[in-house]
Scaffold this motif. Structure first.
Motif: not given
Length: 78
Positions: A5-8, A32-33, A56-57, A60-62
Motif C-alpha cells: 500500500n506504499y509508493v516510492k 517510511v524510509l 515511501y508514503i 491514500d496520502e499521495l
C-alpha cells in the motif's frame, strides 16, 4: 515494497530526504524510509550506500502529498 500500500516518491541523499520528511510531516504525513545499503557487497567494495534513502508514503496520502513532492523536486532542479 511490491504489491504493498506504499509508493516510492523519492530516492536521494540523507540530508535531502530529511528535509522532505520534515515537509511531509508538516501536512501530517509520516513517510517510511528505506535504506539503499546492499550489505552483501560491503566486504568487496568497502563502502556503503547508507547515505541514500528511499521515501515511501501510503497510497491514500499521495494526492495530499503531491504539492509538497512537486515543489520539493522543482527546488532540487534549480
Amino acid at each position: 515494497m511490491k504489491d504493498s500500500n506504499y509508493v516510492k516518491i523519492y530516492t536521494g541523499e540523507l540530508i535531502i530526504v530529511q528535509r522532505m520528511v520534515a515537509e511531509l510531516e508538516k501536512i501530517d504525513i509520516i513517510p517510511v524510509l528505506k535504506d539503499q545499503t546492499d550489505s552483501g557487497l560491503l566486504p568487496i567494495f568497502g563502502t556503503s550506500n547508507s547515505l541514500f534513502k528511499q521515501v515511501y508514503i501510503h497510497k491514500d496520502e499521495l494526492e495530499k502529498a503531491t504539492d509538497v513532492i512537486n515543489t520539493f523536486k522543482s527546488e532540487l532542479q534549480e
